[in-house]
Design an enzyme around this catalytic site. Sequence first.
Site, short mmCIF file in Angstrom:
data_model
loop_
_atom_site.label_atom_id
_atom_site.label_comp_id
_atom_site.label_asym_id
_atom_site.label_seq_id
_atom_site.Cartn_x
_atom_site.Cartn_y
_atom_site.Cartn_z
N GLU A 1 12.96 -9.33 1.25
CA GLU A 1 12.27 -8.13 1.88
C GLU A 1 13.16 -6.79 1.54
O GLU A 1 14.36 -6.85 1.72
CB GLU A 1 12.04 -8.43 3.33
CG GLU A 1 11.38 -7.12 3.85
CD GLU A 1 11.43 -7.42 5.47
OE1 GLU A 1 11.62 -8.43 5.98
OE2 GLU A 1 10.61 -6.48 6.20
N ARG B 1 13.55 4.80 12.23
CA ARG B 1 12.16 5.44 12.06
C ARG B 1 11.32 5.07 13.45
O ARG B 1 11.98 5.05 14.34
CB ARG B 1 11.40 5.14 10.91
CG ARG B 1 12.34 5.56 9.66
CD ARG B 1 11.28 5.32 8.15
NE ARG B 1 10.22 6.13 8.42
CZ ARG B 1 9.25 5.99 7.54
NH1 ARG B 1 9.27 4.85 6.43
NH2 ARG B 1 8.17 6.60 7.36
N PRO C 1 0.78 -1.26 0.01
CA PRO C 1 -0.04 -0.13 0.00
C PRO C 1 0.81 1.21 0.00
O PRO C 1 1.93 1.27 0.65
CB PRO C 1 -0.51 -0.15 1.37
CG PRO C 1 0.05 -1.11 2.14
CD PRO C 1 0.51 -2.08 1.25
N ASN C 2 0.25 2.17 -0.58
CA ASN C 2 0.93 3.47 -0.80
C ASN C 2 2.11 3.77 -1.59
O ASN C 2 2.74 4.75 -1.90
CB ASN C 2 1.28 4.09 0.62
CG ASN C 2 -0.28 4.32 1.28
OD1 ASN C 2 -1.36 4.96 0.63
ND2 ASN C 2 -0.39 3.76 2.41
N ARG D 1 4.97 11.29 -2.28
CA ARG D 1 4.84 10.67 -0.68
C ARG D 1 5.94 10.68 -0.16
O ARG D 1 6.86 10.40 -0.38
CB ARG D 1 4.46 8.94 -0.93
CG ARG D 1 4.15 8.57 0.38
CD ARG D 1 4.29 7.09 0.35
NE ARG D 1 3.89 6.65 1.76
CZ ARG D 1 4.40 5.33 1.93
NH1 ARG D 1 4.72 4.34 1.37
NH2 ARG D 1 3.98 4.97 3.22
N TYR E 1 11.01 9.08 1.34
CA TYR E 1 11.08 7.86 0.21
C TYR E 1 11.82 8.43 -1.04
O TYR E 1 12.05 7.50 -2.07
CB TYR E 1 9.59 7.54 -0.06
CG TYR E 1 9.05 6.94 1.09
CD1 TYR E 1 9.53 5.76 1.46
CD2 TYR E 1 7.80 7.46 1.71
CE1 TYR E 1 8.95 5.18 2.54
CE2 TYR E 1 7.49 6.90 2.67
CZ TYR E 1 7.98 5.76 3.41
OH TYR E 1 7.30 4.98 4.46
N ASN F 1 8.13 -5.58 -0.98
CA ASN F 1 8.27 -4.47 -0.19
C ASN F 1 6.55 -4.32 0.45
O ASN F 1 5.90 -3.84 -0.52
CB ASN F 1 8.52 -2.99 -0.94
CG ASN F 1 8.42 -1.96 0.23
OD1 ASN F 1 7.83 -2.01 1.17
ND2 ASN F 1 9.03 -0.74 -0.52
N HIS G 1 12.84 -2.51 1.53
CA HIS G 1 12.31 -1.30 2.17
C HIS G 1 13.08 -0.10 1.58
O HIS G 1 14.19 -0.16 1.64
CB HIS G 1 12.23 -1.20 3.49
CG HIS G 1 11.39 -2.32 4.16
ND1 HIS G 1 9.96 -2.12 4.03
CD2 HIS G 1 11.64 -3.31 4.54
CE1 HIS G 1 9.21 -3.48 4.74
NE2 HIS G 1 10.48 -3.92 5.00
N ALA H 1 3.16 -0.71 4.75
CA ALA H 1 2.74 -0.80 6.18
C ALA H 1 2.38 -2.18 6.67
O ALA H 1 2.31 -2.36 7.83
CB ALA H 1 1.72 0.07 6.32
C1 DQA Z 1 8.51 1.11 3.53
C2 DQA Z 1 8.30 1.18 5.13
C3 DQA Z 1 7.18 1.22 5.75
O1 DQA Z 1 7.44 1.20 7.20
C4 DQA Z 1 6.08 1.99 5.20
O2 DQA Z 1 4.83 1.61 5.84
C5 DQA Z 1 6.04 2.01 3.76
C6 DQA Z 1 7.32 1.86 2.96
C7 DQA Z 1 9.44 1.55 2.83
O3 DQA Z 1 9.77 1.10 1.62
O4 DQA Z 1 10.48 2.09 3.48
O5 DQA Z 1 5.03 2.04 3.15
O6 DQA Z 1 7.99 -0.28 3.31
#
Ligand code: DQA
Length: 148
Positions: free
Chosen positions: A99, A108, A11-12, A19, A24, A75, A101, A78
């Site tokens: 995994e 964080r 998501p997102n 964003r 990011y 990835n 990110h 959240a």
């Molecule tokens: C994320 C880190 C997560 O905590 C966050 O909710 C994201 C992006 C990252 O790529 O840094 O949506 O996965």
Amino acid sequence: MAKNVSILNGPNLNLLGTRQPEIYGAETLADVEARCREAAQTLSMTVDFRQSNHEGELVTWVQQAREEAQGLMINAGAYTHTSVALLDALLACQRPIVEVHLSNIHRREAFRRRSYVSLAAHGMICGFGGHGYVLGLRALDRLIADGA
Ligand code: DQA
């Protein structure tokens, strides 16, 4: 052997570029995908690159990866920190899992330090922005070659 790799984004991540750019960066998800495709070519891999805002859809895609891919990079956004359903799908996947990110989740908020995905992943890369996806593909290539 064909090396098909599934790259799943949660998501997102469709909002990358606009964003929270201070966290990011300015790269869009399309930019990250282009990086992956370029890296995949040098590794003789094909990639299936997807994004969803829906937990169940991500679960379905992990299940599909078991049938269609030799490795998986995820990835989960959240859902990384919340989703037992995604963890269970990953544990059932029987494929090497990386995994990734964009941000350094250990630098964080405290709640981002717990990752359900990590319980199923061979390894995790974070904090290197879109380049982390390239590093992740290289790691996955090695895991596939080693029969992990
Ligand atoms: C994320 C880190 C997560 O905590 C966050 O909710 C994201 C992006 C990252 O790529 O840094 O949506 O996965």
